[in-house]
Design a protein around this motif. Structure first.
Motif, PDB file in Angstrom:
ATOM      1  N   GLU A 476       0.832  -1.202   0.000  1.00 12.44           N
ATOM      2  CA  GLU A 476       0.000   0.000   0.000  1.00 12.44           C
ATOM      3  C   GLU A 476       0.869   1.257   0.000  1.00 12.44           C
ATOM      4  O   GLU A 476       0.568   2.243  -0.677  1.00 12.44           O
ATOM      5  CB  GLU A 476      -0.919   0.001   1.220  1.00 12.44           C
ATOM      6  N   LEU A 477       1.959   1.204   0.750  1.00 16.68           N
ATOM      7  CA  LEU A 477       2.874   2.345   0.807  1.00 16.68           C
ATOM      8  C   LEU A 477       3.563   2.547  -0.550  1.00 16.68           C
ATOM      9  O   LEU A 477       3.738   3.685  -0.998  1.00 16.68           O
ATOM     10  CB  LEU A 477       3.912   2.123   1.902  1.00 16.68           C
ATOM     11  N   GLN A 478       3.921   1.440  -1.205  1.00 14.98           N
ATOM     12  CA  GLN A 478       4.540   1.537  -2.524  1.00 14.98           C
ATOM     13  C   GLN A 478       3.552   2.115  -3.541  1.00 14.98           C
ATOM     14  O   GLN A 478       3.911   2.975  -4.356  1.00 14.98           O
ATOM     15  CB  GLN A 478       5.010   0.147  -2.986  1.00 14.98           C
ATOM     16  N   SER A 479       2.306   1.664  -3.491  1.00 12.23           N
ATOM     17  CA  SER A 479       1.279   2.156  -4.410  1.00 12.23           C
ATOM     18  C   SER A 479       1.027   3.645  -4.224  1.00 12.23           C
ATOM     19  O   SER A 479       0.880   4.399  -5.201  1.00 12.23           O
ATOM     20  CB  SER A 479      -0.025   1.372  -4.197  1.00 12.23           C
ATOM     21  N   ALA A 480       1.014   4.087  -2.961  1.00 15.44           N
ATOM     22  CA  ALA A 480       0.802   5.509  -2.691  1.00 15.44           C
ATOM     23  C   ALA A 480       1.955   6.349  -3.208  1.00 15.44           C
ATOM     24  O   ALA A 480       1.752   7.456  -3.738  1.00 15.44           O
ATOM     25  CB  ALA A 480       0.621   5.728  -1.185  1.00 15.44           C
ATOM     26  N   THR A 481       3.166   5.849  -3.075  1.00 13.17           N
ATOM     27  CA  THR A 481       4.341   6.570  -3.573  1.00 13.17           C
ATOM     28  C   THR A 481       4.296   6.673  -5.092  1.00 13.17           C
ATOM     29  O   THR A 481       4.551   7.737  -5.673  1.00 13.17           O
ATOM     30  CB  THR A 481       5.633   5.841  -3.133  1.00 13.17           C
ATOM     31  N   TYR A 482       3.933   5.569  -5.732  1.00 14.21           N
ATOM     32  CA  TYR A 482       3.813   5.528  -7.196  1.00 14.21           C
ATOM     33  C   TYR A 482       2.754   6.524  -7.671  1.00 14.21           C
ATOM     34  O   TYR A 482       2.983   7.308  -8.602  1.00 14.21           O
ATOM     35  CB  TYR A 482       3.449   4.105  -7.604  1.00 14.21           C
TER      36      TYR A 482
END
Length: 541
Positions: A476-482
């Motif tokens: 989820e954190l990676q998706s938000a950064t992307y």
């Protein structure tokens, strides 16, 4: 003819199968019986053992283990030192160079030890070789060329070469320039007067008497000859045979079944194979491997002392991570430099993780861990790795914390991974090595960069997400950064590079979702706020 079981796919099994097929071709009259299958690895003691030495012995050992698994037959590994070879030049990395230079042209075993510790130059190098191999737990028998020649072990081979003198010449002379063909001989007498080996040339061959006549009057790389003329037996260490013939004689007399060699020796191996057949023997099975290269792409050299050393690798990575690096695709050239250590460590631990997860015998047999950590498996130790932590993650954590204090790092790691306690010894060692790597290679190159104006909308969106985020999912954190980069039309490559430069002072780094999860959501927000404040301070009038 038996075939390699289809389920065994790792390259050491393919190599072992070559020996099995060679065994099956032996005539019924072969008297080898229950003699151990002989593996050989060679060492030229003109310089200190290095990472290439380790790689050749390790790879040969892995093939040996695969052969034992396939056949159940006894085996033996010989580490052969060619210490009757003459010294052609003074290695750059030895002391007392004038002393060594005064003995150029003599066999390595007849030159004083420049270190003053052993009875000869090769005595020192051989002792270092044995200590080197012993320190890594290799099982081997040490054999020296000087002992084999001077004790008479090689006498049958030397006599056989004299009997087949013309046939041996016919193998080698077509590969020489025309001006060298007439004088070429497989024999290099060791001059009785000056003790040199490369300044002598054969003037007569006497097969019936078992002798050769020579003159010590040949110019060789500026090494002076003494002008002596003499006749000597070819036996008992009075002569040495040249490299390609020596290799063939070794195979013939010792009965070597398997030997691998570097790509630079392919032609030598081809010619030596022809010669051993002339003598009435059979060349061993084997393979060539690509060479290790230094940071400039040149072959590493033990006489010059170039290339990454094992001691240097072990400052920053484990022996198992080095073995992993060596195990991969041996027919592909590899550059040995410090940057490969983190990736090799992570790949090794992932293989360990996979090994520990499966009960499938074939999966385990094909996993490099079967070979890399055979000593632990033979001892009945459990081999695995439960944690999700990696060397690269620890490096990046150390980088953003700007500390190698173990207690501080452990506080973060325990919060991130519940399995860290199960692998505490491995992780603790990894922290130690990562700390050294950080101090020596990352600190000198760290260069923080505050985000440009075009990155601020994306950064503010990510910050807002993190402030309100209540979960702990790296994806989820990676998706938000992307999304933060994509939503504002920022090129993602530039966006992620800007984040890495801002957070850890490097161009590249871990998946940002994993990093934020490891470092902490609140801590990441605080770090972003700190960087934004620095940017505003720079822009203030």
């Amino acid at each position: 003819m038996s075939e390699l079981p289809e389920e065994l796919k790792a390259w050491p099994y393919r190599e072992a199968q070559k020996i099995v097929e060679r065994d099956e071709k032996k005539p019924a009259s072969d008297d080898s019986g229950d003699k151990p299958t002989l593996f050989e690895t060679g060492f030229g003691p003109s310089g200190l053992p290095h990472i290439g030495t380790f790689a050749e012995v390790a790879r040969t050992t892995w093939v040996r283990k695969a052969y034992e698994h396939l056949t159940g037959r006894p085996t033996r590994l010989v580490a052969f030192s060619d210490d009757l070879d003459g010294l052609r030049k003074v290695p750059q990395n030895v002391p007392n160079q004038e002393l060594v230079a005064s003995h150029l042209g003599k066999p390595l075993c007849d030159i004083p030890d420049p270190y003053g510790e052993e009875d000869s130059f090769s005595g020192y190098m051989n002792a270092r070789l044995r200590g080197f191999l012993d320190s890594f737990g290799f099982e081997y028998d040490f054999v020296s060329s000087s002992q084999q020649y001077r004790s008479g072990v090689f006498n049958p081979g030397l006599t056989r070469i004299l009997e087949c003198y013309d046939e041996v010449r016919q193998v080698i002379t077509p590969t020489l320039s025309k001006d060298k063909r007439e004088d070429w001989s497989p024999f290099f007498p060791i001059c009785r007067q000056c003790g040199k080996v490369y300044t002598t040339r054969i003037t007569a061959v006497n097969p019936e008497a078992g002798t050769v006549s020579y003159a010590c009057d040949k110019s060789f790389r500026g090494i002076e000859s003494c002008g002596n003329h003499d006749t000597v037996p070819v036996t008992d260490g009075n002569v040495k045979v040249g490299w390609k013939v020596d290799w063939a004689m070794r195979w013939y007399v010792l009965g070597v079944d398997y030997e691998m060699y570097g790509k630079d020796l392919i032609e030598s191996a081809t010619l030596s194979s022809k010669i051993v057949r002339v003598l009435g023997g059979e060349p061993p099975a084997g393979m060539f491997y690509e060479l290790f290269l230094d940071e400039n792409g040149a072959k590493i050299s033990k006489s010059v002392g170039s290339g990454l050393t094992i001691d240097e690798w072990l400052q920053y990575g484990t022996l198992e991570s080095l073995s992993w690096f060596i195990f991969q695709n041996p027919v592909k050239a590899k550059k040995l430099h410090f940057d490969v250590i983190p990736r090799s460590t992570d790949d090794h631990l992932q293989a360990r993780h996979n090994f520990g997860l499966t009960d499938d015998e074939n999966d385990r047999l094909n996993n490099p861990i079967t070979f890399i950590e055979y000593d632990k498996l033979d001892a009945g130790e459990a081999v695995g790795f439960e944690s999700d932590l990696t060397y690269s993650m620890i490096l990046n954590l150390v980088s953003v914390l700007n500390t190698d204090d173990k207690d501080i790092i452990w506080d973060y790691l325990r919060r991130y991974d519940a399995h860290s306690k199960d692998d505490e010894a491995i992780i603790d060692d990894m922290i130690e090595r990562a700390g050294r790597y950080y101090r020596d290679f990352i600190v000198p190159t760290k260069e923080y960069e505050l985000p440009g104006d075009e990155m601020m909308p994306s950064l503010e969106q990510l910050r807002e997400f993190l402030v309100n985020y209540q979960g702990s999912d790296p994806e989820e954190l990676q998706s938000a950064t992307y999304s933060a980069g994509k939503d504002h039309g920022v090129a993602l490559g530039k966006w992620f590079r800007a984040m890495y430069r801002m957070l850890i002072g490097q161009d590249r780094g871990p998946r940002l979702g994993t990093f934020i999860h490891l470092y902490g959501v609140k801590e990441t927000v605080a770090l972003i706020d700190e960087r934004i404040a620095q940017k505003k301070a720079q822009q203030a009038p």
